[in-house]
Design an enzyme around this catalytic site. Structure first.
Site, PDB file in Angstrom:
ATOM      1  N   LYS A   1       0.813  -1.214   0.000  1.00  0.00           N
ATOM      2  CA  LYS A   1       0.000   0.000   0.000  1.00  0.00           C
ATOM      3  C   LYS A   1       0.847   1.264   0.000  1.00  0.00           C
ATOM      4  O   LYS A   1       0.344   2.340  -0.292  1.00  0.00           O
ATOM      5  CB  LYS A   1      -0.958  -0.015   1.184  1.00  0.00           C
ATOM      6  CG  LYS A   1      -2.018  -1.106   1.046  1.00  0.00           C
ATOM      7  CD  LYS A   1      -3.090  -0.995   2.116  1.00  0.00           C
ATOM      8  CE  LYS A   1      -4.220  -1.978   1.880  1.00  0.00           C
ATOM      9  NZ  LYS A   1      -3.878  -3.338   2.338  1.00  0.00           N
TER      10      LYS A   1
HETATM   11  C1  LIG Z   1      -4.612  -4.412   1.827  1.00  0.00           C
HETATM   12  C2  LIG Z   1      -3.907  -5.717   1.800  1.00  0.00           C
HETATM   13  C3  LIG Z   1      -4.353  -6.771   0.995  1.00  0.00           C
HETATM   14  C4  LIG Z   1      -5.604  -6.661   0.154  1.00  0.00           C
HETATM   15  O1  LIG Z   1      -5.437  -5.807  -0.939  1.00  0.00           O
HETATM   16  P1  LIG Z   1      -6.709  -5.294  -1.753  1.00  0.00           P
HETATM   17  O2  LIG Z   1      -6.185  -4.343  -2.756  1.00  0.00           O
HETATM   18  O3  LIG Z   1      -7.610  -4.641  -0.753  1.00  0.00           O
HETATM   19  O4  LIG Z   1      -7.342  -6.504  -2.358  1.00  0.00           O
HETATM   20  C5  LIG Z   1      -3.606  -7.922   0.961  1.00  0.00           C
HETATM   21  N1  LIG Z   1      -2.500  -8.076   1.715  1.00  0.00           N
HETATM   22  C6  LIG Z   1      -2.057  -7.096   2.520  1.00  0.00           C
HETATM   23  C7  LIG Z   1      -0.847  -7.326   3.350  1.00  0.00           C
HETATM   24  C8  LIG Z   1      -2.727  -5.883   2.594  1.00  0.00           C
HETATM   25  O5  LIG Z   1      -2.285  -4.906   3.389  1.00  0.00           O
END
Ligand SMILES: *Cc1c(COP(=O)(O)O)cnc(C)c1O
Length: 431
Positions: A106
């Site tokens: 993210k």
């Molecule tokens: C947010 C997150 C996900 C999920 O990602 P999306 O884009 O919401 O499908 C998977 N793994 C981790 C470690 C995350 O922080």
């Protein structure tokens, strides 16, 4: 590039889609067309730096709204860390997305978004408030990315006792323009407060915006590391399957967008934990959202994934087209723990619980399709889930240097038990 609301009511610029996050009719924004990149680029992708690849993919979505030199700077500030592709078994690769400042993928979307905000808000001298609900990783990435961004206040809501210790420190210890509130409830409750605030006309003057993956500026830059993975893959003759551990389905949806632009990926695997709304959809053709259930892969505890409508839009709502490109399967915590330990014992590669779900999805696919090579995404560093991972492998894991400084900091947050209290905090930080 213009963005239309998925209800097809109206169109806005990139800047407005960035600021509004969600269209006024509450539907998501989607680019008015998906630009194609010529085959020549994909065939010679090894020649390009990661930043050049990012520019090639992202520039068409921004057009002339950000001058080329500024966009290049934004890209340099976003894609400054590595995205290693590691082969852990023959034909099974992991794309490590955790080398950024808060050790989760993210960081990419959050940083790109904050940089775009910084650019526009500096020009217009407008102050915005980013309001974001987190089940763990979003909060840290947003806090770190927006820290000291000019003309931006950030308020992060997280559910009490449901984020890991390190995650909590990441979102409560920065200070300055970053504020955190602890909600006595679940992630869904946090999300409900956020939605309510967006609908609240009394909050309008605060220029509220969301940093969840519904925002186009957080969603689209995630296309870039799919292309980087392709660049780093040695054998480009074998078909490629990519498995993405999915919660809100923003990450995988970006990968599918990159594919629509021409990136040669043959199959997408959306692997989920027991929050199986999408796997059920693939089985029954019925989309039946449910309340989220808590698991050891908590960033994917989502019962009604917001980006799934965008995936449907890409495929024109045609089930045949969608199921030709995407498969989806759900795995429970027990399966996740077993595979995490097994892979660690046999290859000494340590996955985090989310990556382990991705690995499960990939292996199931490869077992049935042995002509493929596969990539699964390691979406976070295992240290972020040390309370879960250490007991599974029966060992302690070393804390990476870039987060050691957090451990002796004091978390600073406010407790919020109802919506009124939240609005008080919002007014307070905007004084
Ligand atoms: C947010 C997150 C996900 C999920 O990602 P999306 O884009 O919401 O499908 C998977 N793994 C981790 C470690 C995350 O922080």
């Amino acid at each position: 590039m213009q963005y239309y609301s998925l209800s097809k009511e109206y169109k806005v610029s990139f800047k407005d889609a960035l600021h509004q996050s969600l269209a006024e009719d509450k539907s998501l924004f989607f680019p008015e067309f998906i630009p194609k990149i010529e085959a020549e680029f994909w065939n010679t992708i090894e020649k390009f730096s990661n930043q050049e690849i990012a520019f090639k993919l992202l520039q068409p979505y921004i057009g002339d709204e950000i001058p080329e030199a500024n966009l290049k700077q934004i890209i340099d500030n976003t894609f400054f860390f590595d995205f290693p592709l590691v082969e852990i078994e023959k034909g099974v690769f992991t794309l490590e997305l955790f080398h950024g400042p808060t050790l989760a993928f993210k960081d990419v979307g959050a940083k790109f978004m904050s940089e775009c905000f910084g650019y526009f808000n500096t020009i217009s001298n407008q102050v915005s408030t980013v309001l974001v609900a987190t089940s763990g990783d979003t909060g840290g990435a947003v806090a770190n990315s927006f820290f000291k961004t000019p003309n931006i206040n950030v308020l992060i809501l997280y559910p009490k006792g449901k984020v890991s210790h390190i995650q909590k420190l990441q979102l409560t210890t920065l200070g300055e323009n970053i504020h955190a509130v602890e909600v006595d409830g679940t992630f869904d409750n946090c999300q409900d407060y956020v939605k309510k605030a967006f609908l609240d006309t009394e909050m309008k003057s605060l220029n509220l915006t969301s940093a969840n993956s519904i925002n186009v500026a957080r969603w689209l830059p995630q296309m870039v590391y799919y292309a980087i993975a392709y660049k780093n893959l040695k054998d480009k003759t074998k078909p490629i399957a990519i498995s993405c551990p999915s919660g809100n389905f923003g990450n995988i949806c970006a990968g599918i967008m990159a594919n629509q632009m021409g990136l040669p990926i043959h199959k997408f695997i959306a692997a989920t934990n027991i929050n199986d709304t999408v796997p059920n959809y693939f089985e029954t053709k019925k989309y039946d959202p449910k309340p989220s259930q808590q698991t050891i892969s908590n960033a994917m505890d989502v019962g009604n994934p917001s980006n799934f409508v965008r995936i449907l839009e890409i495929f024109n709502n045609e089930f045949e087209k969608l199921s030709d490109k995407v498969v989806s399967k759900s795995y429970n915590d027990e399966q996740t723990k077993i595979i995490l330990k097994k892979v660690y014992d046999t290859t000494s590669y340590l996955m985090d619980p989310h990556g382990a779900v991705g690995y499960l999805g990939l292996k199931d696919f490869l077992n049935a399709n042995d002509n493929y090579q596969g990539i699964f995404m390691e979406t976070a560093h295992p240290i972020k889930f040390l309370d879960v991972v250490e007991p599974i492998i029966g060992q302690e894991i070393a804390i990476p240097n870039n987060i050691k400084h957090l451990l002796n900091k004091e978390p600073i947050f406010k407790e919020v038990n109802d919506y009124m209290e939240l609005t008080n905090v919002l007014r307070e930080i905007n004084k």
